[in-house]
Every structure is written in C-alpha cells, then in structure tokens.
Scaffold this motif. Sequence first.
Motif, PDB file in Angstrom:
ATOM      1  N   ARG A 198       0.856  -1.185   0.000  1.00  0.00           N
ATOM      2  CA  ARG A 198       0.000   0.000   0.000  1.00  0.00           C
ATOM      3  C   ARG A 198       0.891   1.233   0.000  1.00  0.00           C
ATOM      4  N   GLY A 199       0.469   2.276  -0.703  1.00  0.00           N
ATOM      5  CA  GLY A 199       1.266   3.497  -0.740  1.00  0.00           C
ATOM      6  C   GLY A 199       0.492   4.650  -1.332  1.00  0.00           C
ATOM      7  N   LYS A 200       1.230   5.682  -1.746  1.00  0.00           N
ATOM      8  CA  LYS A 200       0.639   6.868  -2.357  1.00  0.00           C
ATOM      9  C   LYS A 200       1.446   7.253  -3.582  1.00  0.00           C
ATOM     10  N   ALA A 201       0.801   7.956  -4.518  1.00  0.00           N
ATOM     11  CA  ALA A 201       1.492   8.451  -5.708  1.00  0.00           C
ATOM     12  C   ALA A 201       0.723   9.628  -6.269  1.00  0.00           C
ATOM     13  N   GLU A 247       4.183   6.119 -16.559  1.00  0.00           N
ATOM     14  CA  GLU A 247       3.658   5.037 -15.731  1.00  0.00           C
ATOM     15  C   GLU A 247       3.857   5.353 -14.254  1.00  0.00           C
ATOM     16  N   ILE A 248       2.913   4.854 -13.465  1.00  0.00           N
ATOM     17  CA  ILE A 248       2.980   4.947 -12.017  1.00  0.00           C
ATOM     18  C   ILE A 248       3.070   3.528 -11.482  1.00  0.00           C
ATOM     19  N   GLN A 249       4.080   3.241 -10.666  1.00  0.00           N
ATOM     20  CA  GLN A 249       4.131   1.915 -10.054  1.00  0.00           C
ATOM     21  C   GLN A 249       3.120   1.856  -8.919  1.00  0.00           C
ATOM     22  N   ILE A 250       2.137   0.967  -9.073  1.00  0.00           N
ATOM     23  CA  ILE A 250       1.101   0.827  -8.053  1.00  0.00           C
ATOM     24  C   ILE A 250       1.589  -0.063  -6.918  1.00  0.00           C
ATOM     25  N   GLY A 251       2.427  -1.053  -7.233  1.00  0.00           N
ATOM     26  CA  GLY A 251       2.946  -1.907  -6.176  1.00  0.00           C
ATOM     27  C   GLY A 251       3.643  -3.133  -6.721  1.00  0.00           C
ATOM     28  N   GLU A 252       4.184  -3.929  -5.805  1.00  0.00           N
ATOM     29  CA  GLU A 252       4.855  -5.186  -6.134  1.00  0.00           C
ATOM     30  C   GLU A 252       4.154  -6.334  -5.425  1.00  0.00           C
ATOM     31  N   PHE A 253       4.322  -7.539  -5.979  1.00  0.00           N
ATOM     32  CA  PHE A 253       3.764  -8.735  -5.344  1.00  0.00           C
ATOM     33  C   PHE A 253       4.545  -9.960  -5.807  1.00  0.00           C
ATOM     34  N   PHE A 254       4.400 -11.036  -5.048  1.00  0.00           N
ATOM     35  CA  PHE A 254       5.062 -12.302  -5.355  1.00  0.00           C
ATOM     36  C   PHE A 254       3.995 -13.332  -5.699  1.00  0.00           C
ATOM     37  N   THR A 255       4.175 -14.044  -6.815  1.00  0.00           N
ATOM     38  CA  THR A 255       3.123 -14.939  -7.300  1.00  0.00           C
ATOM     39  C   THR A 255       2.988 -16.219  -6.485  1.00  0.00           C
ATOM     40  N   GLY A 256       4.084 -16.734  -5.941  1.00  0.00           N
ATOM     41  CA  GLY A 256       3.987 -17.966  -5.168  1.00  0.00           C
ATOM     42  C   GLY A 256       3.624 -19.166  -6.031  1.00  0.00           C
ATOM     43  N   GLU A 261      -6.480 -14.450  -6.831  1.00  0.00           N
ATOM     44  CA  GLU A 261      -6.837 -13.212  -7.524  1.00  0.00           C
ATOM     45  C   GLU A 261      -5.913 -12.071  -7.107  1.00  0.00           C
ATOM     46  N   ILE A 262      -5.501 -11.283  -8.087  1.00  0.00           N
ATOM     47  CA  ILE A 262      -4.711 -10.071  -7.850  1.00  0.00           C
ATOM     48  C   ILE A 262      -5.633  -8.876  -8.063  1.00  0.00           C
ATOM     49  N   ASN A 263      -5.657  -7.971  -7.101  1.00  0.00           N
ATOM     50  CA  ASN A 263      -6.455  -6.755  -7.212  1.00  0.00           C
ATOM     51  C   ASN A 263      -5.518  -5.554  -7.146  1.00  0.00           C
ATOM     52  N   ILE A 264      -5.460  -4.791  -8.233  1.00  0.00           N
ATOM     53  CA  ILE A 264      -4.558  -3.643  -8.363  1.00  0.00           C
ATOM     54  C   ILE A 264      -5.424  -2.385  -8.368  1.00  0.00           C
ATOM     55  N   THR A 265      -5.200  -1.492  -7.405  1.00  0.00           N
ATOM     56  CA  THR A 265      -6.129  -0.385  -7.202  1.00  0.00           C
ATOM     57  C   THR A 265      -5.408   0.952  -7.086  1.00  0.00           C
ATOM     58  N   LEU A 266      -5.990   1.961  -7.747  1.00  0.00           N
ATOM     59  CA  LEU A 266      -5.586   3.362  -7.573  1.00  0.00           C
ATOM     60  C   LEU A 266      -6.845   4.156  -7.257  1.00  0.00           C
ATOM     61  N   MET A 267      -6.798   4.949  -6.186  1.00  0.00           N
ATOM     62  CA  MET A 267      -7.986   5.684  -5.767  1.00  0.00           C
ATOM     63  C   MET A 267      -7.582   7.044  -5.210  1.00  0.00           C
ATOM     64  N   GLU A 268      -8.246   8.091  -5.690  1.00  0.00           N
ATOM     65  CA  GLU A 268      -8.016   9.439  -5.175  1.00  0.00           C
ATOM     66  C   GLU A 268      -9.380  10.053  -4.904  1.00  0.00           C
TER      67      GLU A 268
END
Length: 288
Positions: A198-201, A247-256, A261-268
């Motif tokens: 989780r973060g901000k951009a 581009e804006i990096q929304i985040g990183e994840f590891f697939t395992g 399900e992967i949920n990628i979200t940007l909200m302002e």
Amino acid sequence: MATYCSNIELLPQDCVCSILSYLSPAEACTFSLVSPTLHSAADSDTVWKSFLPSNYEDILSRAVNPLPLLQFSHHHKQLFQALSHPLPLDAGNKIFQLDKSSGKISYILSATELSIAWGQDTNYWTWTQTPESRFSMVAELRTVNWLQIEGKMRTGELTERTTYGAYLIMKVSSNRAYGLDSAPAEISVAIGDKVVQRGKAYLCQKEEKKRMMERLMYGNRRHMLGNEEQENIPVPLKREDDDGWMEIQIGEFFTGDTDQEINITLMEVGYHLKAGLIVQGIHVRPKH
C-alpha cells in the motif's frame, strides 16, 4: 568451465536437454555457442518447450491473429521468439509477452479491461482512439471528484514464484487538465484477501511555479503541513520503451505457487474536481 562442458558432452542428448531446461533462455543461448554437441541440445524442441508457458496453446487460441504463430506450433524456439514480442489477446483487450532473457510472462490490461468508477458515464469519462496507444480505445477523464481504477487478474496467469510490479500506463492531456497534483492517490495491490503493498502516488508532477509558490508561502512551516513527507511521494515516470506514455508503479507482489486473484487499485477521493488523466491500461511485468 571447459572441464564441465567436456563432461556434460559425454551424457546422452536427452540428459543434456533435461539439464539445459533448468536454465534461462539467455543461458541456453550462451551454452549453444560452446560446442556443436551443446548447440544441438540447446536448440532442441525439448529445451525450448520447457521455456514456454504450460498453457501456450490456450494463449495461441486467444490471439487476435493466430495464423502467423501456428506455423511455429511444433518449432518451439521460433514460437518462443515470436511470443517475446507483444501479442494482442482477447479481441485486442490484453497484450501478452514473454521476456526474451528469462521467459517470464507479462501482461498489459487495456483500459476497457479495468473497472473505472463512472467509466461508462460520458459526463465523467470519454472513450477515444489515439494512435500512440497499443489498444483501440483509451479512457480520458473529463471531470470527477472520486477517482477509482481497479484491475484484476490471477497469479496463475503469470510465472510462478516471481516478483512482479504493477504499473498504471497513463498520460496527462495537454489541452485540459487540472486537480491531478492537488492530492496524492492511494495505491495498493492485494493477493486474495490480503493487501501486500500500500502506498501513495501523484498522478502528475507539480509545475515548477506551484512548487515555488509553496516554498514561498510555507517556508519553515512545511513540516507542520506534511510537505516534507509529500516530497517523497512518487510521481509518474517515462516508460522504459519510450513510447510517449508515463507510468505509475502501483505496487509489487510475489506470485507464489497457488492461483489467487490479484487486485490492483488506484484511488483518489480528495473530493476536489480533477480532469485530463488519460488511461491506457495496467502493465504487470516481472521485476528484474
């Protein structure tokens, strides 16, 4: 190295192929230069089929134009090379690609594949064509005070046990844009029901005039207003392929190992009006 290579050459070719299958495509190409025996093994269908995703036949069936690829269906090195170039899938709404060095999978989801709050209301968003986009349609923000963009896919569509980055591909309209630098957006990536990052951009860089005005207005009081923290918040960057988009990096994840399900979200939701954001899609690619 020379001793190792001379020893491996004494093995049956199927054993050599099995060993090379544990390497990366780039490493297999390097081994092919060592000797004629290793060249034959490293170029074999057995080795290059191991570099293809297990569902490659399904991927071919979803291609917008599968005919050029079908000629390589039994020539796995050539098929791998073809799939290392962007391949439009699912009526052109997604792009699939293999990394030519590692063989790892990446996807670009078009804006039409994303869930955009009020995206179908022409009062808030318009869908237009632009020659700079990889896709037939992009979404352009007319005006809204609640911005929310979500992309979903599954870890099973990607390379297992791999760290990925998710990036919003966007640009800012040169004609009519405002409010995009007023407050940072909240960004997050969730796997299953767990938020893994989780973060901000910021959605665009602040103009130099605005930054100068803030310095003049706030001076030494900046820490009271949280501006020191805001200076460390990421802003859009030019894409590596220099295609004219940011581009804006929304985040990183590891697939395992499990399919989730992967949920990628940007909200302002700063409740101030904003306009001029142009969204091409979300790029999910392996981190190097």
